[in-house]
Design a protein around this motif. Sequence first.
Motif, PDB file in Angstrom:
ATOM      1  N   GLN A 243       0.861  -1.190   0.000  1.00 33.37           N
ATOM      2  CA  GLN A 243       0.000   0.000   0.000  1.00 33.37           C
ATOM      3  C   GLN A 243       0.894   1.235   0.000  1.00 33.37           C
ATOM      4  O   GLN A 243       1.737   1.400   0.896  1.00 33.37           O
ATOM      5  N   VAL A 244       0.735   2.097  -0.996  1.00 33.30           N
ATOM      6  CA  VAL A 244       1.561   3.289  -1.153  1.00 33.30           C
ATOM      7  C   VAL A 244       0.675   4.482  -1.481  1.00 33.30           C
ATOM      8  O   VAL A 244      -0.519   4.328  -1.764  1.00 33.30           O
ATOM      9  N   GLU A 245       1.279   5.660  -1.449  1.00 31.89           N
ATOM     10  CA  GLU A 245       0.581   6.859  -1.899  1.00 31.89           C
ATOM     11  C   GLU A 245       1.566   7.750  -2.634  1.00 31.89           C
ATOM     12  O   GLU A 245       2.712   7.905  -2.210  1.00 31.89           O
ATOM     13  N   LEU A 246       1.106   8.307  -3.740  1.00 31.29           N
ATOM     14  CA  LEU A 246       1.857   9.305  -4.496  1.00 31.29           C
ATOM     15  C   LEU A 246       1.197  10.654  -4.272  1.00 31.29           C
ATOM     16  O   LEU A 246      -0.038  10.753  -4.273  1.00 31.29           O
ATOM     17  N   CYS A 247       2.017  11.695  -4.089  1.00 32.88           N
ATOM     18  CA  CYS A 247       1.494  13.049  -3.939  1.00 32.88           C
ATOM     19  C   CYS A 247       2.119  13.923  -5.027  1.00 32.88           C
ATOM     20  O   CYS A 247       3.342  14.004  -5.141  1.00 32.88           O
ATOM     21  N   TYR A 248       1.262  14.536  -5.818  1.00 31.24           N
ATOM     22  CA  TYR A 248       1.668  15.429  -6.903  1.00 31.24           C
ATOM     23  C   TYR A 248       1.263  16.854  -6.538  1.00 31.24           C
ATOM     24  O   TYR A 248       0.218  17.065  -5.924  1.00 31.24           O
ATOM     25  N   MET A 249       2.079  17.823  -6.970  1.00 30.80           N
ATOM     26  CA  MET A 249       1.712  19.229  -6.800  1.00 30.80           C
ATOM     27  C   MET A 249       2.170  20.002  -8.033  1.00 30.80           C
ATOM     28  O   MET A 249       3.296  19.830  -8.490  1.00 30.80           O
ATOM     29  N   ASP A 250       1.295  20.836  -8.547  1.00 32.84           N
ATOM     30  CA  ASP A 250       1.653  21.634  -9.719  1.00 32.84           C
ATOM     31  C   ASP A 250       2.163  23.009  -9.277  1.00 32.84           C
ATOM     32  O   ASP A 250       2.144  23.329  -8.081  1.00 32.84           O
ATOM     33  N   PRO A 251       2.644  23.838 -10.214  1.00 30.07           N
ATOM     34  CA  PRO A 251       3.162  25.162  -9.834  1.00 30.07           C
ATOM     35  C   PRO A 251       2.141  26.054  -9.133  1.00 30.07           C
ATOM     36  O   PRO A 251       2.506  26.958  -8.398  1.00 30.07           O
ATOM     37  N   GLY A 252       0.844  25.802  -9.332  1.00 29.68           N
ATOM     38  CA  GLY A 252      -0.197  26.580  -8.670  1.00 29.68           C
ATOM     39  C   GLY A 252      -0.583  26.026  -7.313  1.00 29.68           C
ATOM     40  O   GLY A 252      -1.559  26.473  -6.721  1.00 29.68           O
ATOM     41  N   HIS A 253       0.164  25.034  -6.827  1.00 28.22           N
ATOM     42  CA  HIS A 253      -0.051  24.390  -5.522  1.00 28.22           C
ATOM     43  C   HIS A 253      -1.326  23.553  -5.451  1.00 28.22           C
ATOM     44  O   HIS A 253      -1.807  23.257  -4.360  1.00 28.22           O
ATOM     45  N   ASN A 254      -1.873  23.172  -6.598  1.00 29.96           N
ATOM     46  CA  ASN A 254      -2.966  22.212  -6.617  1.00 29.96           C
ATOM     47  C   ASN A 254      -2.358  20.833  -6.404  1.00 29.96           C
ATOM     48  O   ASN A 254      -1.253  20.565  -6.883  1.00 29.96           O
ATOM     49  N   GLN A 255      -3.054  19.972  -5.669  1.00 32.74           N
ATOM     50  CA  GLN A 255      -2.505  18.672  -5.308  1.00 32.74           C
ATOM     51  C   GLN A 255      -3.364  17.527  -5.820  1.00 32.74           C
ATOM     52  O   GLN A 255      -4.578  17.643  -5.905  1.00 32.74           O
ATOM     53  N   VAL A 256      -2.689  16.407  -6.085  1.00 35.09           N
ATOM     54  CA  VAL A 256      -3.363  15.143  -6.356  1.00 35.09           C
ATOM     55  C   VAL A 256      -2.671  14.087  -5.513  1.00 35.09           C
ATOM     56  O   VAL A 256      -1.438  14.019  -5.470  1.00 35.09           O
ATOM     57  N   ARG A 257      -3.476  13.279  -4.838  1.00 32.31           N
ATOM     58  CA  ARG A 257      -2.946  12.160  -4.072  1.00 32.31           C
ATOM     59  C   ARG A 257      -3.548  10.882  -4.639  1.00 32.31           C
ATOM     60  O   ARG A 257      -4.764  10.752  -4.734  1.00 32.31           O
ATOM     61  N   ILE A 258      -2.664   9.980  -5.039  1.00 33.81           N
ATOM     62  CA  ILE A 258      -3.083   8.685  -5.568  1.00 33.81           C
ATOM     63  C   ILE A 258      -2.744   7.641  -4.521  1.00 33.81           C
ATOM     64  O   ILE A 258      -1.569   7.398  -4.230  1.00 33.81           O
ATOM     65  N   THR A 259      -3.765   7.053  -3.945  1.00 30.71           N
ATOM     66  CA  THR A 259      -3.590   5.971  -2.987  1.00 30.71           C
ATOM     67  C   THR A 259      -3.747   4.679  -3.764  1.00 30.71           C
ATOM     68  O   THR A 259      -4.735   4.505  -4.481  1.00 30.71           O
ATOM     69  N   GLY A 260      -2.761   3.805  -3.642  1.00 31.25           N
ATOM     70  CA  GLY A 260      -2.840   2.596  -4.449  1.00 31.25           C
ATOM     71  C   GLY A 260      -2.002   1.459  -3.918  1.00 31.25           C
ATOM     72  O   GLY A 260      -1.465   1.504  -2.810  1.00 31.25           O
ATOM     73  N   ARG A 261      -1.908   0.459  -4.749  1.00 33.91           N
ATOM     74  CA  ARG A 261      -1.172  -0.757  -4.424  1.00 33.91           C
ATOM     75  C   ARG A 261      -0.086  -0.939  -5.473  1.00 33.91           C
ATOM     76  O   ARG A 261      -0.361  -0.912  -6.671  1.00 33.91           O
ATOM     77  N   ALA A 262       1.144  -1.139  -4.998  1.00 29.52           N
ATOM     78  CA  ALA A 262       2.281  -1.337  -5.891  1.00 29.52           C
ATOM     79  C   ALA A 262       2.464  -2.827  -6.164  1.00 29.52           C
ATOM     80  O   ALA A 262       2.400  -3.650  -5.242  1.00 29.52           O
ATOM     81  N   SER A 263       2.681  -3.163  -7.417  1.00 33.37           N
ATOM     82  CA  SER A 263       2.978  -4.543  -7.798  1.00 33.37           C
ATOM     83  C   SER A 263       4.101  -4.515  -8.824  1.00 33.37           C
ATOM     84  O   SER A 263       4.280  -3.535  -9.552  1.00 33.37           O
ATOM     85  N   VAL A 264       4.844  -5.584  -8.877  1.00 31.15           N
ATOM     86  CA  VAL A 264       5.973  -5.677  -9.805  1.00 31.15           C
ATOM     87  C   VAL A 264       5.440  -5.981 -11.204  1.00 31.15           C
ATOM     88  O   VAL A 264       4.635  -6.900 -11.391  1.00 31.15           O
ATOM     89  N   VAL A 265       5.886  -5.210 -12.182  1.00 29.48           N
ATOM     90  CA  VAL A 265       5.508  -5.437 -13.579  1.00 29.48           C
ATOM     91  C   VAL A 265       6.304  -6.622 -14.101  1.00 29.48           C
ATOM     92  O   VAL A 265       7.539  -6.641 -14.016  1.00 29.48           O
ATOM     93  N   THR A 266       5.600  -7.602 -14.650  1.00 30.26           N
ATOM     94  CA  THR A 266       6.267  -8.784 -15.208  1.00 30.26           C
ATOM     95  C   THR A 266       5.965  -8.968 -16.695  1.00 30.26           C
ATOM     96  O   THR A 266       6.601  -9.799 -17.346  1.00 30.26           O
ATOM     97  N   GLU A 267       5.019  -8.197 -17.242  1.00 26.92           N
ATOM     98  CA  GLU A 267       4.645  -8.352 -18.647  1.00 26.92           C
ATOM     99  C   GLU A 267       5.774  -7.825 -19.536  1.00 26.92           C
ATOM    100  O   GLU A 267       6.063  -6.631 -19.538  1.00 26.92           O
TER     101      GLU A 267
END
Length: 160
Positions: free
Chosen positions: A72-96
Motif C-alpha cells: 500500500q503506497v501513496e503518491l502526492c503530486y503538486m503543480d506550480p499553482g499548488h494544486n494537489q493530487v494524491r493517488i492511494t494505491g497498491r504497488a505490484s511488480v511489472v512482469t509483462e
Amino acid sequence: MTRPTPQPIDPAELVGLALAVVRDDRFPYLATIDGDQPRVRPVSPVKTDGFTVYVANLRFYHKTSEIAANPQVELCYMDPGHNQVRITGRASVVTERPLLIEIWDANPLLRQYLGQIDNPDLIVYRITPQAVRYMREWALEYSNVPLGSTENRRELPSTG
C-alpha cells in the motif's frame, strides 16, 4: 491577512484537473511504510497511464523491502499553482515483457544506467489506484476523483 477563497470545482472537470496536475509534476513524492515508520521520497515515474503510475526501482533500494512488506503506497503530486493530487494505491511488480520493453525503449536513462532490460537490479512497479483525491490551492478539502472502474477503489475522507 484574509484567506483566499477557492474557486468551486465543476465535477465534470475534476478528472481533467487532476490529470493536469499529474502531468505537470515530474517528481511526485512516494510514501511507503518501513515497519511503523512512514517514508517519503521523490520519484520520477517512467510511465503514466491515467492515474496508473509506473516507477522504476533498483532492487537494493530501501523502498524494495518496504513495498514487499506492505504494497500500500501513496503518491502526492503538486503543480506550480499548488494544486494537489494524491493517488492511494497498491504497488505490484511489472512482469509483462511487452510493457517492460515499452518502458525500457521510452526511457534513455534506464538504458544508460542499467545497460540491458534483463539487469537483475531493475524492478518496475505498477501503482494501481484505489483512490484519487484532488485539492485546489487553499481549498483545504479534497475532492474524490472518480476512477473509470470501481474495482479496487475505496472512498477516503475529503479532508487532510
